[in-house]
Design a protein around this motif. Sequence first.
Motif, PDB file in Angstrom:
ATOM      1  N   LEU A 246       0.826  -1.211   0.000  1.00  0.00           N
ATOM      2  CA  LEU A 246       0.000   0.000   0.000  1.00  0.00           C
ATOM      3  C   LEU A 246       0.857   1.258   0.000  1.00  0.00           C
ATOM      4  CD1 LEU A 246      -2.825  -0.983   2.516  1.00  0.00           C
ATOM      5  CD2 LEU A 246      -3.072  -0.611   0.049  1.00  0.00           C
ATOM      6  N   GLN A 247       2.002   1.211   0.720  1.00  0.00           N
ATOM      7  CA  GLN A 247       2.893   2.374   0.755  1.00  0.00           C
ATOM      8  C   GLN A 247       3.453   2.651  -0.640  1.00  0.00           C
ATOM      9  OE1 GLN A 247       5.544   1.084   3.866  1.00  0.00           O
ATOM     10  NE2 GLN A 247       4.387   2.186   5.478  1.00  0.00           N
ATOM     11  N   MET A 248       3.812   1.576  -1.345  1.00  0.00           N
ATOM     12  CA  MET A 248       4.313   1.753  -2.718  1.00  0.00           C
ATOM     13  C   MET A 248       3.227   2.312  -3.618  1.00  0.00           C
ATOM     14  SD  MET A 248       6.885  -1.454  -3.471  1.00  0.00           S
ATOM     15  CE  MET A 248       5.754  -2.716  -2.990  1.00  0.00           C
ATOM     16  N   ALA A 249       2.036   1.809  -3.464  1.00  0.00           N
ATOM     17  CA  ALA A 249       0.921   2.296  -4.282  1.00  0.00           C
ATOM     18  C   ALA A 249       0.665   3.762  -3.992  1.00  0.00           C
ATOM     19  CB  ALA A 249      -0.335   1.462  -3.993  1.00  0.00           C
ATOM     20  N   SER A 250       0.793   4.171  -2.738  1.00  0.00           N
ATOM     21  CA  SER A 250       0.560   5.566  -2.367  1.00  0.00           C
ATOM     22  C   SER A 250       1.583   6.481  -3.036  1.00  0.00           C
ATOM     23  CB  SER A 250       0.636   5.707  -0.848  1.00  0.00           C
ATOM     24  OG  SER A 250       0.514   7.049  -0.456  1.00  0.00           O
ATOM     25  N   ALA A 251       2.867   6.029  -3.072  1.00  0.00           N
ATOM     26  CA  ALA A 251       3.911   6.835  -3.706  1.00  0.00           C
ATOM     27  C   ALA A 251       3.645   6.998  -5.198  1.00  0.00           C
ATOM     28  CB  ALA A 251       5.264   6.176  -3.468  1.00  0.00           C
ATOM     29  N   LYS A 252       3.253   5.910  -5.862  1.00  0.00           N
ATOM     30  CA  LYS A 252       2.941   5.970  -7.288  1.00  0.00           C
ATOM     31  C   LYS A 252       1.785   6.924  -7.556  1.00  0.00           C
ATOM     32  CE  LYS A 252       5.936   2.820  -8.745  1.00  0.00           C
ATOM     33  NZ  LYS A 252       7.032   3.196  -9.694  1.00  0.00           N
ATOM     34  N   LEU A 253       0.759   6.872  -6.760  1.00  0.00           N
ATOM     35  CA  LEU A 253      -0.414   7.729  -6.959  1.00  0.00           C
ATOM     36  C   LEU A 253      -0.080   9.187  -6.704  1.00  0.00           C
ATOM     37  CD1 LEU A 253      -3.214   5.543  -5.317  1.00  0.00           C
ATOM     38  CD2 LEU A 253      -2.936   6.077  -7.756  1.00  0.00           C
ATOM     39  N   THR A 254       0.831   9.427  -5.753  1.00  0.00           N
ATOM     40  CA  THR A 254       1.251  10.804  -5.481  1.00  0.00           C
ATOM     41  C   THR A 254       1.940  11.377  -6.710  1.00  0.00           C
ATOM     42  OG1 THR A 254       1.488  10.311  -3.132  1.00  0.00           O
ATOM     43  CG2 THR A 254       2.617  12.264  -3.950  1.00  0.00           C
ATOM     44  N   ASP A 255       2.799  10.529  -7.391  1.00  0.00           N
ATOM     45  CA  ASP A 255       3.449  10.981  -8.626  1.00  0.00           C
ATOM     46  C   ASP A 255       2.415  11.304  -9.694  1.00  0.00           C
ATOM     47  OD1 ASP A 255       5.846  10.597  -7.360  1.00  0.00           O
ATOM     48  OD2 ASP A 255       6.206   8.618  -8.255  1.00  0.00           O
ATOM     49  N   LEU A 256       1.354  10.509  -9.774  1.00  0.00           N
ATOM     50  CA  LEU A 256       0.312  10.738 -10.804  1.00  0.00           C
ATOM     51  C   LEU A 256      -0.408  12.056 -10.588  1.00  0.00           C
ATOM     52  CD1 LEU A 256      -1.351   7.220 -11.256  1.00  0.00           C
ATOM     53  CD2 LEU A 256       0.067   8.450 -12.902  1.00  0.00           C
ATOM     54  N   THR A 257      -0.607  12.433  -9.332  1.00  0.00           N
ATOM     55  CA  THR A 257      -1.372  13.656  -9.058  1.00  0.00           C
ATOM     56  C   THR A 257      -0.623  14.886  -9.528  1.00  0.00           C
ATOM     57  OG1 THR A 257      -0.442  13.794  -6.825  1.00  0.00           O
ATOM     58  CG2 THR A 257      -2.555  12.658  -7.080  1.00  0.00           C
ATOM     59  N   GLU A 258       0.759  14.783  -9.625  1.00  0.00           N
ATOM     60  CA  GLU A 258       1.523  15.920 -10.142  1.00  0.00           C
ATOM     61  C   GLU A 258       1.244  16.123 -11.612  1.00  0.00           C
ATOM     62  OE1 GLU A 258       5.549  15.172  -9.177  1.00  0.00           O
ATOM     63  OE2 GLU A 258       5.261  15.365  -7.005  1.00  0.00           O
TER      64      GLU A 258
END
Length: 554
Positions: A246-258
Motif C-alpha cells: 500500500l505504501q508503494m501504491a501511495s507513492a505511485k499515486l502521489t506521482d500521478l497527481t503531479e
Amino acid sequence: MLSHLSVNNFAIVKSLQLELCHGMTTITGETGAGKSIAIDALSLCLGGRADAGAVRTGEDKMEVSATFSTDNNLHATRWLEDNDLLDGQDCILRRTITKEGRSRAFINGSPVPLSQLKALGQLLINIHGQHAHHQLMKSDYQLSLLDQYAGHHGLLKQARASYQQWRNADIALTQLKENSKNNLAQLQLLEYQIKELNELAIEEQEFPELEQEHKLLTNSGELAMTCQQAMDIVYDNEEANALSILQMASAKLTDLTELDPSLASLPTMIEEAIIQIEEVNGELRHYLDKIDVEPERLAYVEERYSKIMSLARKHHVMPDELYQHHQDLLQQIDALDCSDEKLATMEQEVAELYQGYVVVSEKLSKSRGRYAKELTKLISQSMQELSMEKAKFLIDVSFENKHPTPNGMDSVTFLVTTNPGQPMQPIAKVASGGELSRISLAIQVITAQKVDTPSLIFDEVDVGISGPTAAAVGKMLRKLGESTQVLCVTHLPQVAGHGHQQLFVTKTTKANKTETNMVTLNQDERISELARLLGGSEITQTTLANAKELLIAA
C-alpha cells in the motif's frame, strides 16, 4: 325506574309500546289474554333465559328494549361508570333473539355479554313471581332474604373471603399430609437424582460461557499460528506485506497527481487504508499476547465441561437446560418435603384462619339475630293486615359452629303458626295454600322496602286471596308505590283499583294469527274494567258503582 318498554315480535305480541310512571301500576285483562307477557319480555331484557321459541311465528327475530331512569340509582350509575357504559341519565337495555336462537344484548347501544345484562338488571328492577312462595320454603332462600333485609353485603363479603382462605389452607394441609404418606418413594428417587446435581452446583449461565472458553483453550495453538500468519501478511513479512504494498501504491499515486490533479483524492484513500492496516496489526499483536494457555485452567475446564455433558445425557436434557432442570427438581422435592416442622406450621396457619372465619361468622350471626327480631315484628304486623290476626311468625337463627359455609355458620328457619294452640313449625309445613300465599306476600312486601332497586314487579302474587284481604293487599302495594315504582299483574279488582295507573291487556285473533296488546286506561275505562272484574260478563249499575267506589277509596 322503568320509564318505557318496547316489545316487538315476542310470542303473541306483534308490537307493544308502554310508557310507565312512578307509583303503582296495575295490569289486568281477561284470563288467557297474556297479562304477564310484558313481564316475561322484560325478564328477557334483564338477561333471562330464552330460545328461538320466543320469536313470534313467521318473524325473523324478536326485540325487547327497556328504558330506565337512573337519576336516583347510585348503584346502577356506579356500575355503568365502572364498565364504561354510562350515557346520560337514562339507561337502555336491549335484547334480540333470532328464529335460529342466536341472542345479542346491548346496554346504551354497546354490545355486552349476557352476564353484564343480568348484573345491571339486578340493580334496576326486582321481579316477585306468583310462585315465590315455593322458593320461600327453602332454607337458603330464607337466609338470603334476611341478609338482603339487613344489608349484610359487606359482612357476607368478609365471611366468604375468610372462608375461602381457610378452605384453601385446609386443602393444602390435607394434601401435604397425604403426600407424606404416599410420596416417600418418590422423595427418595428425587434425592438420588439431585445428589450429583447439588455437588455439581451449576450456575444459570455457566455452560454457554464454559463452552466458549473450552473452544478457545482447546484451539489455542491453531489460533496463535493463524494469528501470526495474518500478521505476516499484513505487516511482519520482510519480503512482501500488505502495508509495504500500500505504501508503494501511495507513492505511485502521489506521482500521478503531479501530472493530473483530478487524482488527488486517491493517495488520501490509500493513506486511510494504511492506517486501518496498522490498527489491524496492533489488534492482532495484542490478541496474540493474550493467548497464554495455563495447563491447570485447561484441565479444569475440560473436566467441568465433561461433567456437565455427562449429567445432561444422564438426565435426558440439553447441557444448557441442566441448570433449570436442577431448579425444577429442587421445587419438586420441596413440595414433597413433609417435615414435622412444616406440618406444624401449616396446622397453626389453618387453625388461625379458621378462628378468623369464626369471628366474622359470629359477628354476622349477631347481626342476623338482631334483624331477625325486627323483621319478625314487621312481617307479623303485615300478616295481621292480611286478615291473619291469630297467626304468629318467627325467624329462628341458630349458630352451628360444626357446619361452616361461605355464608357463615347460621341456620335460618321461618316458623309460623296460623291457629292458637298450635306449635310454631317451619313455613314449609303450612297446609293452606291461601295462607302460604298471604305469608309470602307479607314477606315480599316488607323485604322489598329494603331492596335498593327502584322498581318492583309483583306478578300475580295475590293468587288465593280475595275479599277484605285483597283490599288490604291493594293498600299495602299502593303504600309501597309511594316510595318506589310498583308494577302489579293482578286479577283482583280490589288490588287493581289501588293503582295510580292501570294497563289493560287484550288478545285478538285475525286470519289465524293471535295478537296481544296492552293499553293505558283512563278513569272511565278503569271503572268499566274494575266492574268487569267484579261482575264478570254481567255488568250492572251496582257493579259500576262498586267499581267507582274502589277507585275513590284508593
